[in-house]
Design a protein around this motif. Structure first.
Motif, PDB file in Angstrom:
ATOM      1  N   GLY A  29       2.687   0.987  20.065  1.00 12.23           N
ATOM      2  CA  GLY A  29       1.663   2.360  20.028  1.00 12.23           C
ATOM      3  C   GLY A  29       1.213   2.744  18.761  1.00 12.23           C
ATOM      4  O   GLY A  29       0.589   3.943  18.502  1.00 12.23           O
ATOM      5  N   ILE A  30       1.410   1.882  17.769  1.00  8.60           N
ATOM      6  CA  ILE A  30       0.732   2.142  16.206  1.00  8.60           C
ATOM      7  C   ILE A  30      -0.537   1.233  16.120  1.00  8.60           C
ATOM      8  O   ILE A  30      -0.506   0.164  16.072  1.00  8.60           O
ATOM      9  N   GLU A  31      -1.705   2.064  16.184  1.00 13.10           N
ATOM     10  CA  GLU A  31      -2.815   1.383  16.220  1.00 13.10           C
ATOM     11  C   GLU A  31      -2.900   0.537  14.991  1.00 13.10           C
ATOM     12  O   GLU A  31      -2.588   0.824  13.773  1.00 13.10           O
ATOM     13  N   ARG A  32      -3.980  -0.318  15.009  1.00  7.76           N
ATOM     14  CA  ARG A  32      -4.400  -1.250  14.007  1.00  7.76           C
ATOM     15  C   ARG A  32      -5.640  -0.427  13.269  1.00  7.76           C
ATOM     16  O   ARG A  32      -5.903   0.441  13.580  1.00  7.76           O
ATOM     17  N   ALA A  52      -3.532  -2.063   5.972  1.00  9.20           N
ATOM     18  CA  ALA A  52      -4.654  -1.842   7.063  1.00  9.20           C
ATOM     19  C   ALA A  52      -5.152  -2.955   7.734  1.00  9.20           C
ATOM     20  O   ALA A  52      -5.341  -3.074   8.849  1.00  9.20           O
ATOM     21  N   GLN A  53      -5.177  -3.689   6.964  1.00  6.12           N
ATOM     22  CA  GLN A  53      -5.573  -5.311   7.341  1.00  6.12           C
ATOM     23  C   GLN A  53      -5.051  -6.455   6.699  1.00  6.12           C
ATOM     24  O   GLN A  53      -5.417  -7.152   5.870  1.00  6.12           O
ATOM     25  N   PRO A  54      -3.888  -6.657   7.423  1.00  3.90           N
ATOM     26  CA  PRO A  54      -2.786  -7.796   6.757  1.00  3.90           C
ATOM     27  C   PRO A  54      -3.771  -8.937   6.579  1.00  3.90           C
ATOM     28  O   PRO A  54      -4.412  -9.640   7.490  1.00  3.90           O
ATOM     29  N   HIS A  55      -3.064  -9.846   5.588  1.00  4.65           N
ATOM     30  CA  HIS A  55      -3.656 -11.151   5.458  1.00  4.65           C
ATOM     31  C   HIS A  55      -3.215 -11.939   6.589  1.00  4.65           C
ATOM     32  O   HIS A  55      -2.059 -11.977   6.956  1.00  4.65           O
ATOM     33  N   CYS A  72       2.993  -8.966  14.342  1.00  2.00           N
ATOM     34  CA  CYS A  72       1.736  -8.739  13.832  1.00  2.00           C
ATOM     35  C   CYS A  72       1.210  -7.559  14.180  1.00  2.00           C
ATOM     36  O   CYS A  72       1.895  -6.687  15.169  1.00  2.00           O
ATOM     37  N   ARG A  73       0.278  -7.102  13.911  1.00  2.00           N
ATOM     38  CA  ARG A  73      -0.452  -5.650  14.279  1.00  2.00           C
ATOM     39  C   ARG A  73      -0.991  -5.484  15.711  1.00  2.00           C
ATOM     40  O   ARG A  73      -0.809  -4.495  16.431  1.00  2.00           O
ATOM     41  N   GLY A  74      -1.107  -6.520  16.397  1.00  2.00           N
ATOM     42  CA  GLY A  74      -1.603  -6.720  17.696  1.00  2.00           C
ATOM     43  C   GLY A  74      -0.343  -6.309  18.427  1.00  2.00           C
ATOM     44  O   GLY A  74      -0.327  -5.659  19.245  1.00  2.00           O
ATOM     45  N   VAL A 113      12.670  -5.467   5.083  1.00  2.00           N
ATOM     46  CA  VAL A 113      11.665  -4.193   4.499  1.00  2.00           C
ATOM     47  C   VAL A 113      10.704  -4.876   3.710  1.00  2.00           C
ATOM     48  O   VAL A 113       9.441  -4.439   4.026  1.00  2.00           O
ATOM     49  N   ARG A 114      11.058  -5.974   3.038  1.00  5.77           N
ATOM     50  CA  ARG A 114       9.650  -6.689   2.228  1.00  5.77           C
ATOM     51  C   ARG A 114       8.990  -7.142   3.137  1.00  5.77           C
ATOM     52  O   ARG A 114       7.795  -7.111   2.986  1.00  5.77           O
ATOM     53  N   PHE A 115       9.261  -8.082   4.189  1.00  2.58           N
ATOM     54  CA  PHE A 115       8.347  -8.803   5.090  1.00  2.58           C
ATOM     55  C   PHE A 115       7.551  -7.701   5.801  1.00  2.58           C
ATOM     56  O   PHE A 115       6.383  -7.840   6.087  1.00  2.58           O
ATOM     57  N   VAL A 116       8.080  -6.518   6.053  1.00  4.69           N
ATOM     58  CA  VAL A 116       7.253  -5.575   7.071  1.00  4.69           C
ATOM     59  C   VAL A 116       6.220  -4.831   5.995  1.00  4.69           C
ATOM     60  O   VAL A 116       5.131  -4.749   6.262  1.00  4.69           O
ATOM     61  N   THR A 117       6.666  -4.483   4.996  1.00  2.00           N
ATOM     62  CA  THR A 117       5.949  -3.833   3.969  1.00  2.00           C
ATOM     63  C   THR A 117       4.669  -4.868   3.278  1.00  2.00           C
ATOM     64  O   THR A 117       3.571  -4.195   3.448  1.00  2.00           O
ATOM     65  N   GLU A 118       5.031  -6.086   3.146  1.00  2.00           N
ATOM     66  CA  GLU A 118       4.013  -6.971   2.610  1.00  2.00           C
ATOM     67  C   GLU A 118       3.164  -7.450   3.632  1.00  2.00           C
ATOM     68  O   GLU A 118       1.993  -7.437   3.139  1.00  2.00           O
TER      69      GLU A 118
END
Length: 124
Positions: free
Chosen positions: A90-93, A54-57, A81-83, A44-49
């Motif tokens: 199917g979860i857009e960036r 919207a623009q992950p580091h 990663c978001r890509g 949960v922490r890894f996914v959340t942080e």
């Protein structure tokens, strides 16, 4: 359990890249020693942080290849990663993940980890 989890895992298993991931003996031991609740908290922490913004580091490079069983599971489940999340789930960036999306991604990670632990137990 989300009814899409098992079909998603089956689809991921058909990917040569995703299918090559497995937990090392150390990862398996970590999961057994820490238990499901602790590993769930980490997921949960890894996914959340690392993925929910919207623009992950360092998007595309934020998930190490090893060092924690959840990291391995994230690569195996295309939640690294978001890509990959956009391509496979199917979860857009470009937008923050919704709480339901975070919960589903964590559930997918935990289902993969559980399958790995079950396979290991059956080999013993």
């Amino acid at each position: 359990m989300d009814p899409t989890i098992v079909p998603t895992l089956r689809r991921l298993e058909r990917s040569r890249f995703r299918a090559k991931f497995f937990l090392s003996e150390g990862d398996l031991a970590y999961c057994r020693a820490r238990g499901r609740d602790t590993v769930t908290e980490h997921a949960v922490r890894f996914v959340t942080e690392r993925l929910a913004p919207a623009q992950p580091h360092k998007d595309g490079k934020q998930t190490p290849w090893r060092g924690h069983p959840v990291f391995v599971a994230q690569h195996a489940t295309a939640t690294c990663c978001r890509g990959c999340i956009a391509k496979w789930h199917g979860i857009e960036r470009g937008r923050e993940l919704e709480p339901e999306e975070i919960a589903r991604l964590v559930e997918l990670i935990l289902a993969w980890l559980t399958a790995q632990l079950t396979r290991d137990a059956n080999r013993r």
